[in-house]
Scaffold this active site. Structure first.
Site, PDB file in Angstrom:
ATOM      1  N   ASN A  29       0.938  -1.358   0.034  1.00  0.00           N
ATOM      2  CA  ASN A  29      -0.380  -0.081  -0.316  1.00  0.00           C
ATOM      3  C   ASN A  29       0.665   1.271   0.390  1.00  0.00           C
ATOM      4  O   ASN A  29       1.597   1.013   1.031  1.00  0.00           O
ATOM      5  CB  ASN A  29      -1.007   0.375   0.984  1.00  0.00           C
ATOM      6  CG  ASN A  29      -1.966   0.976   1.123  1.00  0.00           C
ATOM      7  OD1 ASN A  29      -1.555   1.784   0.473  1.00  0.00           O
ATOM      8  ND2 ASN A  29      -2.683   1.463   2.534  1.00  0.00           N
TER       9      ASN A  29
ATOM     10  N   LYS B  44       0.005   4.416  -0.419  1.00  0.00           N
ATOM     11  CA  LYS B  44      -0.612   5.489   0.116  1.00  0.00           C
ATOM     12  C   LYS B  44      -0.385   6.423  -0.662  1.00  0.00           C
ATOM     13  O   LYS B  44       0.200   6.781  -1.555  1.00  0.00           O
ATOM     14  CB  LYS B  44       0.345   5.777   1.733  1.00  0.00           C
ATOM     15  CG  LYS B  44      -0.180   4.028   2.595  1.00  0.00           C
ATOM     16  CD  LYS B  44      -0.215   4.509   4.827  1.00  0.00           C
ATOM     17  CE  LYS B  44      -0.453   2.592   4.230  1.00  0.00           C
ATOM     18  NZ  LYS B  44       0.125   3.123   6.652  1.00  0.00           N
TER      19      LYS B  44
ATOM     20  N   HIS C 234      -9.478   1.533   4.710  1.00  0.00           N
ATOM     21  CA  HIS C 234      -8.026   1.283   5.631  1.00  0.00           C
ATOM     22  C   HIS C 234      -8.572   2.272   6.978  1.00  0.00           C
ATOM     23  O   HIS C 234      -8.983   3.256   7.113  1.00  0.00           O
ATOM     24  CB  HIS C 234      -7.005   1.593   5.187  1.00  0.00           C
ATOM     25  CG  HIS C 234      -5.724   2.284   5.001  1.00  0.00           C
ATOM     26  ND1 HIS C 234      -5.149   3.013   6.579  1.00  0.00           N
ATOM     27  CD2 HIS C 234      -5.249   1.528   4.989  1.00  0.00           C
ATOM     28  CE1 HIS C 234      -4.221   2.338   6.781  1.00  0.00           C
ATOM     29  NE2 HIS C 234      -3.443   1.750   6.096  1.00  0.00           N
TER      30      HIS C 234
ATOM     31  N   GLU D 116      -6.657   5.207   8.042  1.00  0.00           N
ATOM     32  CA  GLU D 116      -6.594   6.390   7.113  1.00  0.00           C
ATOM     33  C   GLU D 116      -7.528   6.666   7.197  1.00  0.00           C
ATOM     34  O   GLU D 116      -7.985   8.027   6.927  1.00  0.00           O
ATOM     35  CB  GLU D 116      -4.912   6.211   6.785  1.00  0.00           C
ATOM     36  CG  GLU D 116      -3.807   6.346   7.638  1.00  0.00           C
ATOM     37  CD  GLU D 116      -3.147   5.795   6.839  1.00  0.00           C
ATOM     38  OE1 GLU D 116      -2.729   5.430   5.720  1.00  0.00           O
ATOM     39  OE2 GLU D 116      -2.258   5.084   7.873  1.00  0.00           O
TER      40      GLU D 116
ATOM     41  N   GLU E  87      -5.101  -4.938  10.679  1.00  0.00           N
ATOM     42  CA  GLU E  87      -4.181  -3.866  10.836  1.00  0.00           C
ATOM     43  C   GLU E  87      -4.550  -3.352  11.961  1.00  0.00           C
ATOM     44  O   GLU E  87      -4.913  -2.175  12.153  1.00  0.00           O
ATOM     45  CB  GLU E  87      -3.851  -2.817   9.220  1.00  0.00           C
ATOM     46  CG  GLU E  87      -3.745  -3.466   8.275  1.00  0.00           C
ATOM     47  CD  GLU E  87      -3.029  -2.469   7.679  1.00  0.00           C
ATOM     48  OE1 GLU E  87      -1.820  -3.125   6.528  1.00  0.00           O
ATOM     49  OE2 GLU E  87      -3.621  -1.198   7.244  1.00  0.00           O
TER      50      GLU E  87
ATOM     51  N   GLY F 216       3.213   2.166  11.011  1.00  0.00           N
ATOM     52  CA  GLY F 216       3.744   2.946  11.009  1.00  0.00           C
ATOM     53  C   GLY F 216       4.458   3.452  12.092  1.00  0.00           C
ATOM     54  O   GLY F 216       5.087   4.957  11.884  1.00  0.00           O
TER      55      GLY F 216
ATOM     56  N   SER G 232       3.378  -2.547  10.094  1.00  0.00           N
ATOM     57  CA  SER G 232       5.241  -2.608  10.484  1.00  0.00           C
ATOM     58  C   SER G 232       6.058  -3.108  10.175  1.00  0.00           C
ATOM     59  O   SER G 232       6.577  -3.787  10.853  1.00  0.00           O
ATOM     60  CB  SER G 232       5.198  -2.242  11.957  1.00  0.00           C
ATOM     61  OG  SER G 232       5.329  -0.664  12.547  1.00  0.00           O
TER      62      SER G 232
HETATM   63  O1  LIG Z   1      -1.555   0.312   6.715  1.00  0.00           O
HETATM   64  C1  LIG Z   1      -0.342  -0.463   6.257  1.00  0.00           C
HETATM   65  C2  LIG Z   1      -0.546  -0.991   5.385  1.00  0.00           C
HETATM   66  O2  LIG Z   1      -2.293  -0.632   4.787  1.00  0.00           O
HETATM   67  C3  LIG Z   1       0.813  -0.441   7.280  1.00  0.00           C
HETATM   68  O3  LIG Z   1       1.885   0.363   6.701  1.00  0.00           O
HETATM   69  P1  LIG Z   1       3.873   0.197   8.355  1.00  0.00           P
HETATM   70  O4  LIG Z   1       4.303  -0.788   6.867  1.00  0.00           O
HETATM   71  O5  LIG Z   1       3.979   1.626   6.656  1.00  0.00           O
HETATM   72  O6  LIG Z   1       3.308   0.555   8.969  1.00  0.00           O
END
Ligand SMILES: O=C(CO)COP(=O)(O)O
Length: 249
Positions: free
Chosen positions: A11, A13, A97, A99, A167, A173, A212
């Protein structure tokens, strides 16, 4: 339970410009020289999908969007429909997601409606769920993800290709990950909630872990029972890092 082939999806983003197509090309090249033992997908920003589809043509890397609108078309300024993602060359789409749930107020019902739209457009949805740190500390992680599964998975998913991604919000992150025991516990509960919701149709779809994931922890996470793949953020932006995770799968 013996799992079928794992899915490792990146992803991106809101990262990546045209220059990043080189990373996609490097990934394709590496997987041409040495086949992955898993499915591999990249989910770039929507603006890159069509160009990336050209770069990835003929290779093993699949393409996904990061969101879609629940409606097929219309007066929805700034939005992209599921059919537009298919038209651009995607075969997958990430939905719900954290976010988007947090930043855009998406509810379980919104995610279910988007999932219906994705299925109608022939996309394979990757439906995200996960608890916040406050919810985990309150001992509510299992309850939260089970509730999200019940609300975010439309019954029409039964018999269709789809994936769920667990997640934990606090692991995204941050460099933090749950213990392997915690991942196993939640994935088992997610599977039970999927079966409760969809019956037999909830038994085989892979449950990805996200948050992560790095080359250094991928192998142990991907070996946990009911971990059917990984949804990778930061470590998917560079082909070399992403390949480290793919090799672990
Ligand atoms: O949100 C994520 C994937 O959709 C995970 O992000 P990270 O791997 O950067 O922690």
């Amino acid at each position: 339970m013996k799992q079928s082939v794992k899915l490792v999806a990146g992803n991106w983003k809101m990262n990546g410009l045209g220059a990043s197509l080189g990373e996609a090309e490097a990934l394709k090249q590496a997987l041409t020289e040495q086949a992955a033992g898993c499915r591999v997908a990249l989910c770039p920003p929507a603006t890159l999908i069509e160009r990336m589809a050209r770069v990835l043509a003929g290779g093993a890397v699949e393409l996904g969007g990061q969101d879609c609108h629940a409606e097929a078309s219309g007066a929805f300024t700034g939005s992209v429909s599921a059919e537009m993602l298919t038209d651009a060359g995607a075969n997958l789409v990430i939905l719900g997601h954290s976010e988007r749930r947090t930043g855009f107020g998406e509810t379980d019902a919104d995610v279910a409606a988007k999932t219906e739209a994705a299925l109608a457009a022939g996309l394979e949805p990757i439906i995200c769920i996960g608890e916040t740190l406050a919810e985990r500390e309150a001992g509510q992680a299992i309850e939260i993800v089970s509730h999200q599964i019940a609300g975010s998975l439309p019954l029409s998913l039964s018999g269709k290709a789809f994936a769920v991604a667990y997640e934990p919000v606090w692991a995204i992150g941050t460099g933090l990950t749950p213990t392997l025991e915690q991942i196993e516990e939640v994935h088992a509960a997610v599977r039970a909630a999927m079966v409760a919701r969809l019956g037999e149709g909830g038994r085989t779809a892979p449950i990805l872990y996200g948050g992560s994931v790095k080359p250094s922890n991928a192998a142990e996470i991907l070996a946990v029972a009911e971990v059917g793949g990984a949804l990778v953020g930061g470590a998917s932006l560079k082909a070399a890092d992403f390949l480290g995770i793919i090799r672990a799968a």
